[in-house]
Design a protein around this motif. Sequence first.
Motif, mmCIF file in Angstrom:
data_model
loop_
_atom_site.group_PDB
_atom_site.id
_atom_site.type_symbol
_atom_site.label_atom_id
_atom_site.label_comp_id
_atom_site.label_asym_id
_atom_site.label_seq_id
_atom_site.Cartn_x
_atom_site.Cartn_y
_atom_site.Cartn_z
ATOM 1 N N TYR A 66 0.820 -1.208 0.000
ATOM 2 C CA TYR A 66 0.000 0.000 0.000
ATOM 3 C C TYR A 66 0.855 1.260 0.000
ATOM 4 O O TYR A 66 0.501 2.276 0.556
ATOM 5 C CB TYR A 66 -1.001 0.000 1.173
ATOM 6 C CG TYR A 66 -1.978 -1.135 1.056
ATOM 7 C CD1 TYR A 66 -3.150 -1.003 0.309
ATOM 8 C CD2 TYR A 66 -1.704 -2.366 1.642
ATOM 9 C CE1 TYR A 66 -4.019 -2.067 0.160
ATOM 10 C CE2 TYR A 66 -2.576 -3.438 1.501
ATOM 11 C CZ TYR A 66 -3.731 -3.275 0.750
ATOM 12 O OH TYR A 66 -4.584 -4.333 0.602
ATOM 13 N N ILE A 68 3.202 3.765 -2.683
ATOM 14 C CA ILE A 68 3.677 4.159 -4.007
ATOM 15 C C ILE A 68 4.897 5.045 -3.779
ATOM 16 O O ILE A 68 4.852 5.997 -2.995
ATOM 17 C CB ILE A 68 2.600 4.937 -4.806
ATOM 18 C CG1 ILE A 68 1.355 4.073 -5.028
ATOM 19 C CG2 ILE A 68 3.180 5.413 -6.137
ATOM 20 C CD1 ILE A 68 1.534 2.875 -5.924
ATOM 21 N N CYS A 101 -3.579 8.646 -3.901
ATOM 22 C CA CYS A 101 -3.236 7.490 -3.052
ATOM 23 C C CYS A 101 -4.262 7.353 -1.923
ATOM 24 O O CYS A 101 -4.744 6.252 -1.641
ATOM 25 C CB CYS A 101 -1.839 7.659 -2.451
ATOM 26 S SG CYS A 101 -0.483 7.147 -3.534
ATOM 27 N N TYR A 106 -3.901 4.107 -0.033
ATOM 28 C CA TYR A 106 -2.447 3.974 -0.189
ATOM 29 C C TYR A 106 -1.751 5.196 0.393
ATOM 30 O O TYR A 106 -2.388 6.190 0.730
ATOM 31 C CB TYR A 106 -2.080 3.876 -1.677
ATOM 32 C CG TYR A 106 -2.218 2.500 -2.279
ATOM 33 C CD1 TYR A 106 -1.110 1.804 -2.741
ATOM 34 C CD2 TYR A 106 -3.463 1.895 -2.398
ATOM 35 C CE1 TYR A 106 -1.230 0.547 -3.311
ATOM 36 C CE2 TYR A 106 -3.606 0.639 -2.970
ATOM 37 C CZ TYR A 106 -2.475 -0.026 -3.422
ATOM 38 O OH TYR A 106 -2.608 -1.268 -3.979
ATOM 39 N N ARG A 107 -0.423 5.108 0.456
ATOM 40 C CA ARG A 107 0.387 6.257 0.851
ATOM 41 C C ARG A 107 1.488 6.456 -0.175
ATOM 42 O O ARG A 107 1.939 5.503 -0.792
ATOM 43 C CB ARG A 107 1.004 6.041 2.240
ATOM 44 C CG ARG A 107 -0.022 6.170 3.359
ATOM 45 C CD ARG A 107 0.613 5.966 4.723
ATOM 46 N NE ARG A 107 -0.306 6.317 5.791
ATOM 47 C CZ ARG A 107 -1.288 5.530 6.233
ATOM 48 N NH1 ARG A 107 -1.457 4.322 5.689
ATOM 49 N NH2 ARG A 107 -2.094 5.914 7.193
ATOM 50 N N MET A 108 1.902 7.716 -0.315
ATOM 51 C CA MET A 108 3.010 8.012 -1.230
ATOM 52 C C MET A 108 4.245 8.392 -0.425
ATOM 53 O O MET A 108 4.161 9.151 0.540
ATOM 54 C CB MET A 108 2.640 9.147 -2.183
ATOM 55 C CG MET A 108 3.824 9.629 -3.021
ATOM 56 S SD MET A 108 3.338 10.727 -4.370
ATOM 57 C CE MET A 108 2.912 9.509 -5.599
ATOM 58 N N VAL A 316 -0.594 7.355 -10.364
ATOM 59 C CA VAL A 316 -0.966 6.569 -9.177
ATOM 60 C C VAL A 316 -2.140 5.651 -9.504
ATOM 61 O O VAL A 316 -2.129 4.454 -9.185
ATOM 62 C CB VAL A 316 -1.324 7.500 -7.995
ATOM 63 C CG1 VAL A 316 -2.044 6.735 -6.887
ATOM 64 C CG2 VAL A 316 -0.070 8.163 -7.437
ATOM 65 N N ILE A 320 -2.103 1.575 -9.298
ATOM 66 C CA ILE A 320 -2.953 0.878 -8.325
ATOM 67 C C ILE A 320 -3.926 -0.072 -9.017
ATOM 68 O O ILE A 320 -4.183 -1.174 -8.536
ATOM 69 C CB ILE A 320 -3.700 1.889 -7.434
ATOM 70 C CG1 ILE A 320 -2.697 2.587 -6.493
ATOM 71 C CG2 ILE A 320 -4.789 1.207 -6.613
ATOM 72 C CD1 ILE A 320 -3.299 3.709 -5.664
#
Length: 353
Positions: A66, A68, A101, A106-108, A316, A320
């Motif tokens: 999770y 990027i 994200c 998600y997290r960047m 992104v 994903i």
Amino acid sequence: MGRRRQNVTIKHVAADAGVSLQTVSRVINNEPNVRPAMKVRVQESIDKLGYVPSIAAQRMSGSRSYLILAINDRDRTIADWQERQGSDWVGQMLLGGMLKCAEHGYRMIFELVDTHSDHVERELSAAIAALQPDGIILTPPHSENTQITRLLAERNIPFARIGSILPGPGIAMTMGDEGSARMATEYLIQLGHKRIGFVAGAREYSLSEWRVQGWQRAMSDAGLDVDGLLIQGDFSYESGEQAAASLLDMPQPPTAIIASNDQMALAVLDVAAARGIDVPNALSLISFDNSPVARFATPQLTAINQPIAATFAKAVELLITGGLDPVPQEPVIVAGELIERSSTAPPGSNDSH
């Protein structure tokens, strides 16, 4: 005696809540399709045990982390920060990427890597080993560094290449640089300009050449001469000064100039002012990027707005959903737009004053 917080693992949470490791991981990662009652139950165990989710624990649901990872060129990023000239490339990049994200849970993470280093593979490998990202976004010039793209392809890590249309692995993406340069040139031609100079960006970036091509084609289509009107810059203010001097010293100087970034455009503006050349009445000027300095210049700069945030958001999304949708075979284009401000006017506008 209570268990020390740092020793609490996802296994302890699962045992306390009476659920599987995967269920706990899905709750931690805020995945859909988890029953509200189950979320409450797992969260109660997390709170009771004082469990702090780690990146490693967040990978328990399978191969996904999770995360990027976005990679930018170290030297240019640091130089932009130190010069404090208003470049907001990194801010726009993070804004677009992080918000998209967040939509997907998600997290960047942002890393600086020196693309010219002999240790680029080792540097990138260390970041990959530590973070195990689900996808990587490469910016120029990393996006065209075959050492990097080959490494990612060999490791089967999905990645997007912004500013690259070279054949090869990864998702090729551009911000429509050629079309944007054509748009800027056609706008000046419609205003009545026939001699339009162009200050190119650094050669190591393919997008620099695409912008030149857009200008050349628009000029050619209009039957206009380009001889001597192309000056090579490198995106720096200093190169913009030299380019402006070269163009304005011509026996027949241009009545308009397009600069490939805001820093070089500011340099053209300053050189014109020092020579008593009025912008826009005696010289029209269009910039690329549209960073904050374009609005604070005097006059405000007409500029090509680079859709940096939108491009990162799209990258992104493609990374994903890559497992669900087929990877685009053709380069993905997120087109820019022309923002009209005060630095452009028909040629010789001051003749009427």
